[in-house]
Design a protein around this motif. Structure first.
Motif, short mmCIF file in Angstrom:
data_model
loop_
_atom_site.label_atom_id
_atom_site.label_comp_id
_atom_site.label_asym_id
_atom_site.label_seq_id
_atom_site.Cartn_x
_atom_site.Cartn_y
_atom_site.Cartn_z
N LEU A 156 0.84 -1.20 0.00
CA LEU A 156 0.00 0.00 0.00
C LEU A 156 0.88 1.26 0.00
N ALA A 157 1.95 1.21 0.77
CA ALA A 157 2.86 2.36 0.83
C ALA A 157 3.55 2.58 -0.51
N GLN A 158 3.91 1.49 -1.20
CA GLN A 158 4.53 1.60 -2.52
C GLN A 158 3.57 2.26 -3.51
N LEU A 159 2.32 1.83 -3.48
CA LEU A 159 1.33 2.38 -4.40
C LEU A 159 1.03 3.84 -4.07
N ALA A 160 1.09 4.19 -2.79
CA ALA A 160 0.80 5.56 -2.38
C ALA A 160 1.84 6.56 -2.88
N ARG A 161 3.05 6.07 -3.15
CA ARG A 161 4.12 6.95 -3.61
C ARG A 161 4.07 7.22 -5.11
N LEU A 162 3.29 6.45 -5.83
CA LEU A 162 3.20 6.63 -7.28
C LEU A 162 2.50 7.94 -7.63
N ASP A 163 3.08 8.69 -8.56
CA ASP A 163 2.43 9.93 -8.99
C ASP A 163 1.14 9.65 -9.74
N LEU A 164 1.12 8.57 -10.52
CA LEU A 164 -0.07 8.20 -11.29
C LEU A 164 -0.28 6.70 -11.24
N LEU A 165 -1.44 6.30 -10.76
CA LEU A 165 -1.85 4.90 -10.77
C LEU A 165 -2.99 4.76 -11.78
N ILE A 166 -2.80 3.90 -12.78
CA ILE A 166 -3.84 3.64 -13.79
C ILE A 166 -4.56 2.37 -13.40
N LEU A 167 -5.86 2.47 -13.15
CA LEU A 167 -6.70 1.30 -12.84
C LEU A 167 -7.60 1.03 -14.03
N ASP A 168 -7.26 0.01 -14.79
CA ASP A 168 -8.01 -0.34 -15.99
C ASP A 168 -9.09 -1.37 -15.64
N ASP A 169 -10.17 -1.38 -16.42
CA ASP A 169 -11.26 -2.35 -16.25
C ASP A 169 -11.91 -2.26 -14.87
N PHE A 170 -12.10 -1.06 -14.39
CA PHE A 170 -12.79 -0.83 -13.12
C PHE A 170 -14.26 -1.19 -13.27
N GLY A 171 -14.77 -1.99 -12.36
CA GLY A 171 -16.19 -2.35 -12.39
C GLY A 171 -16.54 -3.41 -13.40
N ILE A 172 -15.55 -4.19 -13.85
CA ILE A 172 -15.82 -5.19 -14.89
C ILE A 172 -16.46 -6.45 -14.32
N ALA A 173 -16.32 -6.68 -13.02
CA ALA A 173 -16.89 -7.86 -12.37
C ALA A 173 -17.42 -7.46 -11.00
N PRO A 174 -18.33 -8.25 -10.42
CA PRO A 174 -18.83 -7.93 -9.08
C PRO A 174 -17.68 -7.78 -8.08
N ILE A 175 -17.86 -6.90 -7.11
CA ILE A 175 -16.80 -6.62 -6.16
C ILE A 175 -17.13 -7.25 -4.81
N ALA A 176 -16.14 -7.87 -4.18
CA ALA A 176 -16.33 -8.52 -2.88
C ALA A 176 -16.13 -7.51 -1.76
N ALA A 177 -16.59 -7.87 -0.57
CA ALA A 177 -16.50 -6.96 0.58
C ALA A 177 -15.06 -6.57 0.88
N HIS A 178 -14.14 -7.56 0.87
CA HIS A 178 -12.75 -7.25 1.18
C HIS A 178 -12.12 -6.37 0.11
N GLU A 179 -12.58 -6.50 -1.12
CA GLU A 179 -12.06 -5.67 -2.21
C GLU A 179 -12.50 -4.22 -2.04
N ARG A 180 -13.74 -4.02 -1.59
CA ARG A 180 -14.20 -2.65 -1.32
C ARG A 180 -13.34 -1.99 -0.26
N ASN A 181 -13.05 -2.74 0.80
CA ASN A 181 -12.23 -2.18 1.88
C ASN A 181 -10.83 -1.84 1.39
N ASP A 182 -10.24 -2.74 0.62
CA ASP A 182 -8.89 -2.49 0.11
C ASP A 182 -8.88 -1.33 -0.87
N LEU A 183 -9.92 -1.21 -1.68
CA LEU A 183 -10.02 -0.11 -2.63
C LEU A 183 -10.08 1.22 -1.89
N LEU A 184 -10.85 1.27 -0.81
CA LEU A 184 -10.94 2.50 -0.02
C LEU A 184 -9.58 2.85 0.58
#
Length: 255
Positions: A156-184
């Motif tokens: 998480l710390a590594q990703l937080a340091r990135l100037d730009l994070l590209i998230l492709d195919d957002f919402g392409i499949a149902p999201i699980a509860a743990h995935e929502r928490n991690d996304l937040l």
């Protein structure tokens, strides 16, 4: 020409651009007729260009863009696509990255969302920003695995340091509860300081329903949507258009 000892000293000082310039016969012939100050300026500029080139090479390699050849200069501007030259020109300048703003690209399958995201990612790297491309489902799965091996906080710390994070195919499949928490968690570390570019087949208005939990959906969308730049691509699939234009050649990546 300088002797090998001097060239080795320059290499030891990591002045590889100067070494390359001094070994370039054409540059040497041109520079030999210039005053000392101009010869020095020429060598310094070659060193600066060398370092800029190497840095861009490192940034693009680390970005892992799905379409490495995508660049803003090659955008297909046909009117039916819903692309604004004014918006793209503004994004090309990089102020959205400097201010930690987001970009949301939506549209049907094949309309060029991934290509455009990668082109913006390449432009960000050209401007000196760190970039990472990832398909949203795979990144969320990676974070889920990281919980198990104890590396979640570090990743998480590594990703937080990135100037730009590209998230492709957002919402392409149902999201699980743990995935929502991690996304937040992922987005909370970036809000207001780092930029996120999201591509999705779903229109932004459908994201709340997709997230399927009102409280977390409100929190996640608050970190994504407000103040973001939105691009809604339209028109036919670029894959189909490419194939129709050249039926005998392989299908090209859509723009």
């Amino acid at each position: 020409m300088l002797n090998e000892h001097t060239l080795n000293q320059l290499r030891a000082l990591r002045l590889d651009g100067m070494v390359a310039a001094l070994n370039d016969a054409a540059t040497h012939i041109t520079a030999s007729e210039l005053p000392f100050e101009q010869r020095l300026a020429l060598l310094v500029q070659r060193e600066v260009d060398w370092r800029d080139s190497k840095r861009l090479e490192r940034l693009l390699k680390a970005a892992r863009l799905k379409v490495s050849s995508a660049c803003l200069e090659d955008i297909d501007w046909r009117g039916s696509r819903g692309l604004s030259r004014e918006v793209i020109t503004s994004l090309a300048g990089g102020d959205w990255l400097r201010h930690g703003h987001n970009v949301l690209v939506t549209g049907a399958t094949g309309c060029g969302k991934t290509w455009l995201a990668c082109a913006l990612g390449q432009q960000a790297a050209r401007l000196g920003f760190s970039v990472l491309y990832a398909r949203a489902p795979r990144l969320l799965e990676e974070l889920h695995v990281a919980h198990g091996d104890g590396s979640f906080g570090k990743r998480l710390a590594q990703l937080a340091r990135l100037d730009l994070l590209i998230l492709d195919d957002f919402g392409i499949a149902p999201i699980a509860a743990h995935e929502r928490n991690d996304l937040l968690e992922l987005l909370d570390d970036r809000v207001g300081t780092r930029s996120t570019l999201i591509t999705s087949q779903l229109p932004v208005t459908a994201w709340h329903v997709w997230l399927d939990e009102p409280t977390l959906a409100d929190a996640i969308l608050d970190r994504i949507v407000h103040g973001s730049h939105k691009i809604a691509l339209k028109g036919e699939s670029m894959r189909k258009l490419s194939k129709a234009a050249s039926p005998s050649s392989p299908t090209t990546i859509p723009r």
